[in-house]
Design an enzyme around this catalytic site. Structure first.
Site, short mmCIF file in Angstrom:
data_model
loop_
_atom_site.label_atom_id
_atom_site.label_comp_id
_atom_site.label_asym_id
_atom_site.label_seq_id
_atom_site.Cartn_x
_atom_site.Cartn_y
_atom_site.Cartn_z
N ARG A 224 0.85 -1.20 0.00
CA ARG A 224 0.00 0.00 0.00
C ARG A 224 0.88 1.25 0.00
O ARG A 224 1.95 1.27 0.63
CB ARG A 224 -0.89 0.03 1.25
CG ARG A 224 -2.08 -0.91 1.19
CD ARG A 224 -3.12 -0.50 0.14
NE ARG A 224 -4.24 -1.41 0.10
CZ ARG A 224 -4.37 -2.42 -0.78
NH1 ARG A 224 -3.43 -2.64 -1.68
NH2 ARG A 224 -5.45 -3.17 -0.76
N HIS A 272 -0.50 0.09 -9.87
CA HIS A 272 -1.28 -0.83 -9.02
C HIS A 272 -1.76 -2.04 -9.84
O HIS A 272 -2.94 -2.39 -9.83
CB HIS A 272 -2.47 -0.14 -8.37
CG HIS A 272 -2.95 -0.84 -7.12
ND1 HIS A 272 -3.39 -0.18 -6.00
CD2 HIS A 272 -3.05 -2.17 -6.82
CE1 HIS A 272 -3.75 -1.06 -5.07
NE2 HIS A 272 -3.56 -2.27 -5.55
P1 NDP Z 1 -1.91 -11.60 4.75
O1 NDP Z 1 -2.86 -11.07 5.76
O2 NDP Z 1 -2.11 -13.00 4.27
O3 NDP Z 1 -0.41 -11.53 5.33
C1 NDP Z 1 0.06 -10.42 6.02
C2 NDP Z 1 1.46 -10.71 6.56
O4 NDP Z 1 1.96 -9.52 7.16
C3 NDP Z 1 1.47 -11.79 7.64
O5 NDP Z 1 2.62 -12.58 7.50
C4 NDP Z 1 1.55 -10.98 8.94
O6 NDP Z 1 2.18 -11.61 10.01
C5 NDP Z 1 2.39 -9.80 8.49
N1 NDP Z 1 2.17 -8.64 9.37
C6 NDP Z 1 1.03 -7.94 9.56
N2 NDP Z 1 1.21 -6.97 10.45
C7 NDP Z 1 2.51 -7.06 10.85
C8 NDP Z 1 3.31 -6.34 11.78
N3 NDP Z 1 2.81 -5.32 12.48
N4 NDP Z 1 4.59 -6.71 11.93
C9 NDP Z 1 5.10 -7.77 11.25
N5 NDP Z 1 4.40 -8.49 10.35
C10 NDP Z 1 3.12 -8.14 10.16
O7 NDP Z 1 -1.90 -10.58 3.55
P2 NDP Z 1 -1.68 -10.89 1.99
O8 NDP Z 1 -0.37 -11.57 1.84
O9 NDP Z 1 -2.87 -11.53 1.41
O10 NDP Z 1 -1.63 -9.40 1.40
C11 NDP Z 1 -0.72 -8.43 1.85
C12 NDP Z 1 -1.08 -7.08 1.28
O11 NDP Z 1 -0.76 -7.00 -0.10
C13 NDP Z 1 -2.57 -6.72 1.30
O12 NDP Z 1 -3.01 -6.32 2.57
C14 NDP Z 1 -2.64 -5.60 0.29
O13 NDP Z 1 -2.41 -4.37 0.93
C15 NDP Z 1 -1.48 -5.91 -0.67
N6 NDP Z 1 -1.94 -6.28 -1.99
C16 NDP Z 1 -1.49 -5.56 -3.08
C17 NDP Z 1 -1.87 -5.88 -4.35
C18 NDP Z 1 -1.34 -5.14 -5.52
O14 NDP Z 1 -1.77 -5.41 -6.65
N7 NDP Z 1 -0.40 -4.23 -5.35
C19 NDP Z 1 -2.78 -7.02 -4.60
C20 NDP Z 1 -3.18 -7.72 -3.42
C21 NDP Z 1 -2.78 -7.35 -2.16
P3 NDP Z 1 1.53 -12.89 10.73
O15 NDP Z 1 1.61 -13.97 9.69
O16 NDP Z 1 2.40 -13.15 11.88
O17 NDP Z 1 0.12 -12.53 11.05
C1 OXD Z 2 -5.84 -5.89 -3.26
C2 OXD Z 2 -5.26 -4.96 -4.24
O1 OXD Z 2 -5.84 -5.60 -2.06
O2 OXD Z 2 -5.49 -5.14 -5.45
O3 OXD Z 2 -6.33 -6.96 -3.69
O4 OXD Z 2 -4.53 -4.05 -3.86
#
Ligand code: NDP
Ligand code: OXD
Length: 309
Positions: A224, A272
């Site tokens: 993000r 994006h």
């Molecule tokens: P998940 O919820 O599956 O994974 C999030 C990860 O981040 C977990 O490993 C979690 O740790 C870790 N995390 C969260 N908060 C913290 C913290 N404070 N400190 C350390 N680690 C932390 O998310 P996704 O993998 O599905 O997606 C990640 C992000 O990617 C989405 O939220 C979105 O913003 C972005 N995205 C972007 C896209 C694009 O096209 N650019 C498309 C899709 C998504 P733990 O495992 O320990 O909980």
């Molecule tokens: C998502 C994205 O969160 O596209 O899926 O950013």
């Protein structure tokens, strides 16, 4: 039973018709003409307006058209007792794996420098280290970060990841929590951000984090825009501490035409598109999830509101 959908722009009508076709048992309505608000059971949303979801007193579930749910939790008036669901699945993970592999390899194989030679018709032949001599770090090892880590391990990179809670992932050195963050960052030659946007991660890509990276490191942010402190990135690039950045997400999207990122030679911009889900695949996933939810099943896609992801 009725479903309301909030999508901005040209695809709004497409989403409405697609979900109606996939869920004929529901009355799918556009956000602008919801009819009686008390009819609405399900909301399917991308960036709903503040206070918008509160107007439906019988809402049973909120479904994000995307993996991230920050756009839902950004609403301070979000109804507290309504479960929120996100999208996951192989389509999103595969697209993100491709994007991260593409940009990691681009930096690893010094492609920006090679492409720059073309202006002088120069023929320098850099010898790059093998992937096994290059460390890539991933902030977040969830659905997407974990998939990307496995891909990079498969390419032969030394891979490390940072999460909130400790875990083991084959071939990946895992660091957990704020206490292990400095040690994690100290080894990252290429850093990929795949964290969710929460109060704890907003602005995490800042001067302190860049300083903790080795000199000459690269940043790839495909999570993000609000993870990044933009001025700190420009300063880190201009001082030479960071060698380059690839950004897929921005504070304001579309990125304003006069934004300094557009003309910065060390910044690569993608609009994006890192893992823009095929809408038909996304529609099918959403429809299947909504049907399972209405049948009373528990979904892995349900988000913990306390964590915000
Ligand atoms: P998940 O919820 O599956 O994974 C999030 C990860 O981040 C977990 O490993 C979690 O740790 C870790 N995390 C969260 N908060 C913290 C913290 N404070 N400190 C350390 N680690 C932390 O998310 P996704 O993998 O599905 O997606 C990640 C992000 O990617 C989405 O939220 C979105 O913003 C972005 N995205 C972007 C896209 C694009 O096209 N650019 C498309 C899709 C998504 P733990 O495992 O320990 O909980
Ligand atoms: C998502 C994205 O969160 O596209 O899926 O950013």
């Amino acid at each position: 039973m009725a479903l309301i959908i909030h999508v901005r722009g040209a695809r709004a009508q497409w989403w409405l018709e697609t979900l109606q076709g996939l869920l004929p048992e529901l009355d799918c309505r556009p956000w602008q003409t919801p009819g009686n608000p008390a009819d609405i059971d399900i909301a399917v949303v991308w960036k709903p307006p503040v206070g918008g979801l509160r107007q439906f007193p019988n809402l049973r579930g909120i479904f994000s058209i995307g993996a991230g749910v920050d756009h839902v939790f950004a609403d301070p008036q979000l109804p507290e007792d309504v479960p929120v669901f996100r999208l996951t699945g192989v389509d999103l993970a595969q697209r993100m794996r491709e994007y991260v592999a593409l940009h990691v390899l681009r930096y690893h194989r010094t492609l920006p420098a090679i492409e720059a030679q073309r202006a002088e018709r120069a023929w320098d032949q850099p010898i790059t280290p093998l992937a096994g001599e290059r460390t890539v770090g991933i902030l977040g090892l969830g659905h997407l970060g974990g998939a990307c880590a496995r891909t990079l391990v498969g390419l032969g990179f030394r891979v490390r990841g940072w999460t909130r809670s400790p875990r083991s992932l084959e071939g990946v050195e895992v660091f957990a929590g704020d206490g292990q963050r400095p040690a994690f960052l100290a080894g990252c030659e290429i850093l990929v951000c795949l964290l969710p946007l929460t109060p704890a991660t907003t602005g995490i890509l800042d001067k302190a984090l860049f300083t903790a990276l080795p000199r000459g490191a690269f940043l790839i942010n495909c999570a993000r825009g609000q993870h990044l402190v933009e001025a700190d990135l420009l300063a880190a690039l201009d001082s030479g501490h960071l060698a380059g950045a690839t950004l897929d997400v921005f504070h304001q999207e579309p990125l304003p035409t006069d934004h300094p990122f557009w003309t910065h030679p060390a910044i690569t911009i993608t609009p994006h598109t890192a893992s823009l889900i095929d809408p038909l695949v996304g529609g099918r996933l959403l429809a299947a999830n909504i049907r399972r939810f209405l049948a009373g099943e528990t979904l892995d896609e349900q988000v913990d509101p306390a964590q915000g992801y």
